[in-house]
Design an enzyme around this catalytic site. Structure first.
Site, PDB file in Angstrom:
ATOM      1  N   LYS A  35       0.890  -0.961   0.192  1.00 14.43           N
ATOM      2  CA  LYS A  35      -0.067  -0.117  -0.239  1.00 14.43           C
ATOM      3  C   LYS A  35       0.462   1.102   0.138  1.00 14.43           C
ATOM      4  CE  LYS A  35      -0.200  -0.189   4.997  1.00 14.43           C
ATOM      5  NZ  LYS A  35      -0.709  -0.262   6.170  1.00 14.43           N
ATOM      6  N   ARG A 123      -9.876  -0.026  14.685  1.00 15.81           N
ATOM      7  CA  ARG A 123      -9.380   0.728  13.496  1.00 15.81           C
ATOM      8  C   ARG A 123     -10.752   0.146  12.631  1.00 15.81           C
ATOM      9  NH1 ARG A 123      -3.911   1.204  11.185  1.00 15.81           N
ATOM     10  NH2 ARG A 123      -4.608  -0.520  10.544  1.00 15.81           N
ATOM     11  N   TYR A 238      18.005  29.405   6.713  1.00 16.02           N
ATOM     12  CA  TYR A 238      16.498  30.494   7.517  1.00 16.02           C
ATOM     13  C   TYR A 238      16.871  30.431   8.839  1.00 16.02           C
ATOM     14  CZ  TYR A 238      13.896  29.949   3.334  1.00 16.02           C
ATOM     15  OH  TYR A 238      13.262  30.656   2.585  1.00 16.02           O
ATOM     16  N   MET A 286      12.383  24.287   2.044  1.00 14.27           N
ATOM     17  CA  MET A 286      11.446  23.791   0.879  1.00 14.27           C
ATOM     18  C   MET A 286      12.370  22.447  -0.085  1.00 14.27           C
ATOM     19  SD  MET A 286       8.106  25.356  -1.150  1.00 14.27           S
ATOM     20  CE  MET A 286       7.164  25.624   0.467  1.00 14.27           C
TER      21      MET A 286
END
Length: 338
Positions: A35, A123, A238, A286
């Protein structure tokens, strides 16, 4: 067009991990959870390699994930069950039913399904009481499944779930029973039943003693965009969280939190090149990350470095789970199998 990021993927390590888990599973068949796009590595390529190694049972989360594997001729089970929007006649997968509504939806087809029973996870899954009341009567079931809550820990709940699940043997029409995930396999033969369902350990995850032979499968690599001199007392990135203690050589990598290399690695991640460990410096941003390459004067713009990414160690360093480390790796990597 090649990307400035690549994910080196080790086919031999993947199949070796599956074979090790299959051996640990004893007489039980060993399947594979693929998955989340094969835990981020590419479900089709993972499935092809594991099928070649002998795996015959595959588990995905959704019908869309199953549909993407149609042409591979695999036996695929859809763990998230059968919504009203999902197909009743898809020949390429079978649902793992988990509610009375899903059972009612599927039963008229007369086709084989799997069923999830809840033994403590709270669940997905039908309840033990619903099974006792006849919910699954007349249903053609290939595999009855449950899921361990804390298989990576030595807790009483493991034995309690084992007992509750084992008590269901012979109470349904299921041909097989399956309880153990990666960590559950290492709990011992009592937990194996007829089929085990490893996930994270296939991809290099280590959770318990017994996983010692598990090998790293995925290594992120990033290309150097610029090499620059940073003077003593100057800062990088940063918020200026790193200050050069001496004149330093810094490489800026095409890698950042948009690629799943998150800010938690700031000032503590590691890279390697030419056998030399290179510390990450400053804040991960990023799309860019900086490393100190003073130790490698020949390293240049366009060269590649490998990020240290063994799952157990990297999880401890970053505070992320081994699952997050893999599934968070974004689409900007070229995935390269060797």
């Amino acid at each position: 067009m090649t990307a400035p990021l690549r994910l080196r993927l080790d086919s031999a390590a993947l199949t070796s991990n599956w074979r090790h888990l299959a051996k640990l599973s004893g007489s039980a068949a060993c399947g594979a959870a693929i998955k989340a796009n094969g835990y981020g590595l590419g479900a089709r390529e993972v499935a092809r390699r594991l099928a070649g190694a002998g795996c015959r049972d595959f588990f995905v989360a959704t019908w869309a994930e199953a549909a993407a594997l149609t042409d591979l001729g695999l036996t695929v089970s859809v763990l998230h069950g059968l919504r009203a929007e999902d197909p009743l006649d898809a020949p390429f997968a079978r649902p793992v039913l988990s509610t009375a509504e899903q059972v009612a939806r599927w039963k008229p087809t007369g086709r084989v399904c799997d069923v999830m029973v809840d033994t403590g996870m709270n669940r997905l899954g039908v309840s033990v009481e619903e099974i006792g009341a006849g919910l699954l009567d007349g249903l053609a079931i290939e595999t009855l499944l449950s899921h361990l809550v804390s298989a990576d820990e030595d807790v009483p709940l493991n034995a309690r779930q084992l007992a509750d699940f084992g008590a269901l043997r012979g109470r349904t029409q299921a041909k097989r029973m399956s309880l153990a995930n990666s960590a559950g396999i290492a709990l011992g033969a009592d937990y194996h039943f007829d089929l085990t369902r490893p996930g994270i350990a296939l991809y290099g995850g280590w959770q318990r003693t017994g996983h010692d032979a598990i090998r790293q499968v995925a290594t992120p690599e990033a290309q150097i965009l610029q090499r620059r001199r940073v003077r003593a007392g100057d800062t990088v990135g940063y918020n200026a969280i790193w200050t050069a203690p001496v004149d330093s050589e810094v490489a800026i990598l095409n890698l950042g939190y948009a690629d799943g290399y998150l800010r938690c690695f700031s000032d503590k991640g590691l890279a390697t090149a030419e056998g030399v460990t290179l510390p990450l410096i400053g804040r991960v941003s990023m799309d860019l990350t900086a490393i100190d390459v003073t130790a490698l004067p020949a390293l240049r713009e366009g060269d590649w470095v490998a990020m240290s990414y063994k799952l157990p160690e990297t999880a401890a360093l970053s505070g992320l789970s081994q699952y997050e480390l893999l599934t968070g790796l974004g689409p900007r990597y070229d995935r390269i199998w060797a």
